[in-house]
Design a protein around this motif. Structure first.
Motif, PDB file in Angstrom:
ATOM      1  N   SER A  68      66.536  26.699  -7.324  1.00 45.47           N
ATOM      2  CA  SER A  68      66.221  27.953  -8.026  1.00 45.47           C
ATOM      3  C   SER A  68      64.735  28.013  -8.373  1.00 45.47           C
ATOM      4  O   SER A  68      64.097  29.061  -8.215  1.00 45.47           O
ATOM      5  CB  SER A  68      67.081  28.122  -9.278  1.00 45.47           C
ATOM      6  N   LEU A  92      67.277  36.464  -7.303  1.00 38.04           N
ATOM      7  CA  LEU A  92      68.168  37.028  -8.320  1.00 38.04           C
ATOM      8  C   LEU A  92      69.622  37.088  -7.849  1.00 38.04           C
ATOM      9  O   LEU A  92      70.543  36.938  -8.661  1.00 38.04           O
ATOM     10  CB  LEU A  92      67.676  38.417  -8.739  1.00 38.04           C
ATOM     11  N   TYR A 124      70.582  33.144  -7.797  1.00 37.85           N
ATOM     12  CA  TYR A 124      70.457  32.416  -9.065  1.00 37.85           C
ATOM     13  C   TYR A 124      70.309  33.395 -10.237  1.00 37.85           C
ATOM     14  O   TYR A 124      69.309  33.368 -10.957  1.00 37.85           O
ATOM     15  CB  TYR A 124      69.250  31.463  -9.009  1.00 37.85           C
ATOM     16  N   PRO A 125      71.288  34.245 -10.462  1.00 38.57           N
ATOM     17  CA  PRO A 125      71.146  35.291 -11.494  1.00 38.57           C
ATOM     18  C   PRO A 125      71.039  34.746 -12.924  1.00 38.57           C
ATOM     19  O   PRO A 125      70.530  35.443 -13.803  1.00 38.57           O
ATOM     20  CB  PRO A 125      72.413  36.130 -11.324  1.00 38.57           C
ATOM     21  N   HIS A 126      71.490  33.522 -13.134  1.00 37.53           N
ATOM     22  CA  HIS A 126      71.458  32.950 -14.487  1.00 37.53           C
ATOM     23  C   HIS A 126      70.421  31.838 -14.628  1.00 37.53           C
ATOM     24  O   HIS A 126      70.427  31.108 -15.626  1.00 37.53           O
ATOM     25  CB  HIS A 126      72.846  32.418 -14.857  1.00 37.53           C
ATOM     26  N   ALA A 127      69.538  31.735 -13.658  1.00 41.64           N
ATOM     27  CA  ALA A 127      68.497  30.694 -13.707  1.00 41.64           C
ATOM     28  C   ALA A 127      67.530  30.977 -14.855  1.00 41.64           C
ATOM     29  O   ALA A 127      67.405  32.115 -15.333  1.00 41.64           O
ATOM     30  CB  ALA A 127      67.734  30.655 -12.388  1.00 41.64           C
ATOM     31  N   ALA A 164      65.154  33.870 -14.293  1.00 41.76           N
ATOM     32  CA  ALA A 164      65.739  35.135 -13.818  1.00 41.76           C
ATOM     33  C   ALA A 164      65.140  36.345 -14.544  1.00 41.76           C
ATOM     34  O   ALA A 164      64.824  37.355 -13.901  1.00 41.76           O
ATOM     35  CB  ALA A 164      67.257  35.118 -13.957  1.00 41.76           C
ATOM     36  N   ASN A 165      64.979  36.260 -15.863  1.00 38.08           N
ATOM     37  CA  ASN A 165      64.406  37.402 -16.582  1.00 38.08           C
ATOM     38  C   ASN A 165      62.972  37.665 -16.143  1.00 38.08           C
ATOM     39  O   ASN A 165      62.579  38.826 -15.956  1.00 38.08           O
ATOM     40  CB  ASN A 165      64.479  37.193 -18.100  1.00 38.08           C
ATOM     41  N   ARG A 216      63.069  39.394 -12.807  1.00 36.17           N
ATOM     42  CA  ARG A 216      63.413  40.823 -12.907  1.00 36.17           C
ATOM     43  C   ARG A 216      62.193  41.649 -13.317  1.00 36.17           C
ATOM     44  O   ARG A 216      61.930  42.714 -12.749  1.00 36.17           O
ATOM     45  CB  ARG A 216      64.552  41.019 -13.904  1.00 36.17           C
TER      46      ARG A 216
END
Length: 161
Positions: A106, A134, A137-140, A143-144, A147
């Motif tokens: 990630s 994203l 690995y949406p919860h890496a 991730a924020n 975005r």
């Protein structure tokens, strides 16, 4: 006289055979020894030697849990020490493609997107890399940030049109 010539040839042949035997019996380095050498080279700022050792580890022990970590270290060396973003991108991509479930993947995917956008100035590839990051690995941890950076990248693309 022919006896002396034969003795010299035999002596030379014997010396050669001993040399080949000694070199042939030289022990190959273990995974741990290669990793230790790579880390020592890196610590001593011997980046080319560190890269060579990490590469050897990946090639000789591709199924080892140390292989993705070696690729990650290589990517960072190319990025931070060698200032070669294109090579860093290639290494990070190999890590993500070859070891997508490894904890280092990630981070490599995120760093790759950043390199593509900021250093290599390839916004279309960067957008795709952020989107892939994203999706995978949406919860890496990053991730924020990804975005936010993707949103900025998309807005910058619209403003250019």
């Amino acid at each position: 006289m022919p006896t002396r010539r034969i003795q010299r040839v035999l002596s030379a042949s014997l010396a050669f055979a001993i040399l080949v035997g000694v070199l042939g019996c030289a022990k190959e380095l273990s995974e741990e020894e290669i990793l230790e050498k790579a880390i020592d080279h890196h610590r001593n700022k011997e980046y080319d030697d560190a890269l060579a050792s990490f590469q050897m580890l990946v090639e000789r022990f591709p199924k080892s849990p140390n292989a993705p970590e070696a690729l990650y270290a290589m990517g960072l060396i190319y990025q931070d020490n060698k200032k070669n973003s294109a090579k860093a991108d290639t290494v990070f991509k190999k890590l993500v493609d070859s070891y997508p479930d490894d904890p280092t993947a990630s981070g490599a995917a995120y760093l790759r997107a950043v390199l593509l956008w900021r250093d290599l100035k390839r916004p279309d590839d960067a957008r795709k890399a952020y989107e892939d990051f994203l999706e995978r690995y949406p919860h890496a941890a990053m991730a924020n940030s990804a975005r936010i950076e993707l949103d900025s990248l998309v807005r910058a693309g619209r403003e250019k049109r």
